[in-house]
Each structure stands twice: as C-alpha cells, then as structure tokens.
Design an enzyme around this catalytic site. Sequence first.
Site, PDB file in Angstrom:
ATOM      1  N   TYR A  98       0.835  -1.197   0.000  1.00  0.00           N
ATOM      2  CA  TYR A  98       0.000   0.000   0.000  1.00  0.00           C
ATOM      3  C   TYR A  98       0.874   1.253   0.000  1.00  0.00           C
ATOM      4  CZ  TYR A  98      -4.038  -2.954   0.902  1.00  0.00           C
ATOM      5  OH  TYR A  98      -5.026  -3.900   0.791  1.00  0.00           O
ATOM      6  N   ASN A 121     -12.647  -0.370  -4.810  1.00  0.00           N
ATOM      7  CA  ASN A 121     -12.523  -0.696  -6.230  1.00  0.00           C
ATOM      8  C   ASN A 121     -13.746  -1.493  -6.695  1.00  0.00           C
ATOM      9  OD1 ASN A 121     -11.735  -1.578  -8.779  1.00  0.00           O
ATOM     10  ND2 ASN A 121     -10.248  -3.044  -7.998  1.00  0.00           N
ATOM     11  N   CYS A 129      -6.778  -4.989  -7.695  1.00  0.00           N
ATOM     12  CA  CYS A 129      -6.515  -4.568  -6.312  1.00  0.00           C
ATOM     13  C   CYS A 129      -5.979  -5.727  -5.475  1.00  0.00           C
ATOM     14  CB  CYS A 129      -7.763  -3.957  -5.686  1.00  0.00           C
ATOM     15  SG  CYS A 129      -9.221  -4.998  -5.754  1.00  0.00           S
ATOM     16  N   HIS A 130      -6.158  -6.956  -5.951  1.00  0.00           N
ATOM     17  CA  HIS A 130      -5.629  -8.112  -5.221  1.00  0.00           C
ATOM     18  C   HIS A 130      -4.101  -8.134  -5.211  1.00  0.00           C
ATOM     19  CE1 HIS A 130      -6.042  -9.481  -9.425  1.00  0.00           C
ATOM     20  NE2 HIS A 130      -4.985 -10.234  -9.174  1.00  0.00           N
ATOM     21  N   GLU A 156      -1.771 -16.232 -10.500  1.00  0.00           N
ATOM     22  CA  GLU A 156      -0.815 -15.406 -11.231  1.00  0.00           C
ATOM     23  C   GLU A 156       0.640 -15.772 -10.928  1.00  0.00           C
ATOM     24  OE1 GLU A 156      -1.606 -11.251 -10.692  1.00  0.00           O
ATOM     25  OE2 GLU A 156      -3.682 -11.436 -11.368  1.00  0.00           O
TER      26      GLU A 156
END
Length: 168
Positions: A98, A121, A129-130, A156
Amino acid sequence: MPAQNLLYTTTTSPVGELLLVGDDHSLKYIYFESHAFHPPTDWRPIDALPYPIVEQLNAYFAKDLREFGLPLDPEGTTFQLEVWAALKEIPYGETISYLELARRIGNPDSVRAVGLANGKNPLSIVVPCHRVIGNDGSLVGYGGGLPIKEALLELEGALQPAPQLSLF
C-alpha cells in the site's frame, strides 16, 4: 449505491459466482458472490454484456490472459480514480505494498486513504486490487475475502500455495 438503468449478467468462475454490471458501452461493477448483492429492479438482466468480459475472465482463469482489454467506467472520486488507474499498472504476477501504491500516485503520506480507495474498487480482478499487499508481505484486505485474494495471487504465480502437510 450504483447507478440506475444498468445491464447485468452472472458467470461462474473458480472464485465463485460473479455478478457483472455495465451499460451498453462499458463495465462498471463486478460483485463477488460473497457480497450477496441483489440487483435493483430497474437493472435489466441479459445473457451477455456487449463486450467480452466473460470471455476475458475465462481466459484469465485459464492463464491465457494477463491484461484485460475492456471498456471500463468505474464511478468514484478523483482520488479513487487515480488509485484505480495506478492499480491497472501493476503487472500480472507481481505485488506491491500500500505504501508503494501511495508513492506511485505521488502521495506517500496517503497510505490509509490509498487502502480505503483500494477497498472501494468496483472492478475487482479486472482492476487488480488483489495485487496490493501489506508492507510486511502479508495478505490484508480484499473485498471478496482473503481466500479469493490468495487464490488470484496463486493463479498469477505471485504467491506460492501453502505446502500440504503430511503425517506420514
């Protein structure tokens, strides 16, 4: 409350049922099953939105798509839109803190505000946002729940799955 006179459809994904909401031109919201959101009566259910959101989500979950190419029109404050634009710049398979996100928008003192904007979001998964994690590398805060955040990061390759324990 979301804008009125919208179109919506649902799709099944590896992270549960998703409610996809937009208009004739752009995607506006993605709601997770855990949101238990029920569309207002003036929203119109349709079989498919007029852009390839379901196809792109399926390709993403099959690991064949790393960047979404959809018309997006999220509604938010100027600050929220700035944070969400910065989220789209985080590459597939990478995470940032963040604090780093606050630095990227040129305001390193706004970590709390960045966290709040990240949590608002409306286009989770598509606006990633993950990919934002705690400064210590921990998984914190995700509108769909931490198990979904963990699953997306594992998909991912940004997070290794926990090893299976064996008693033998």
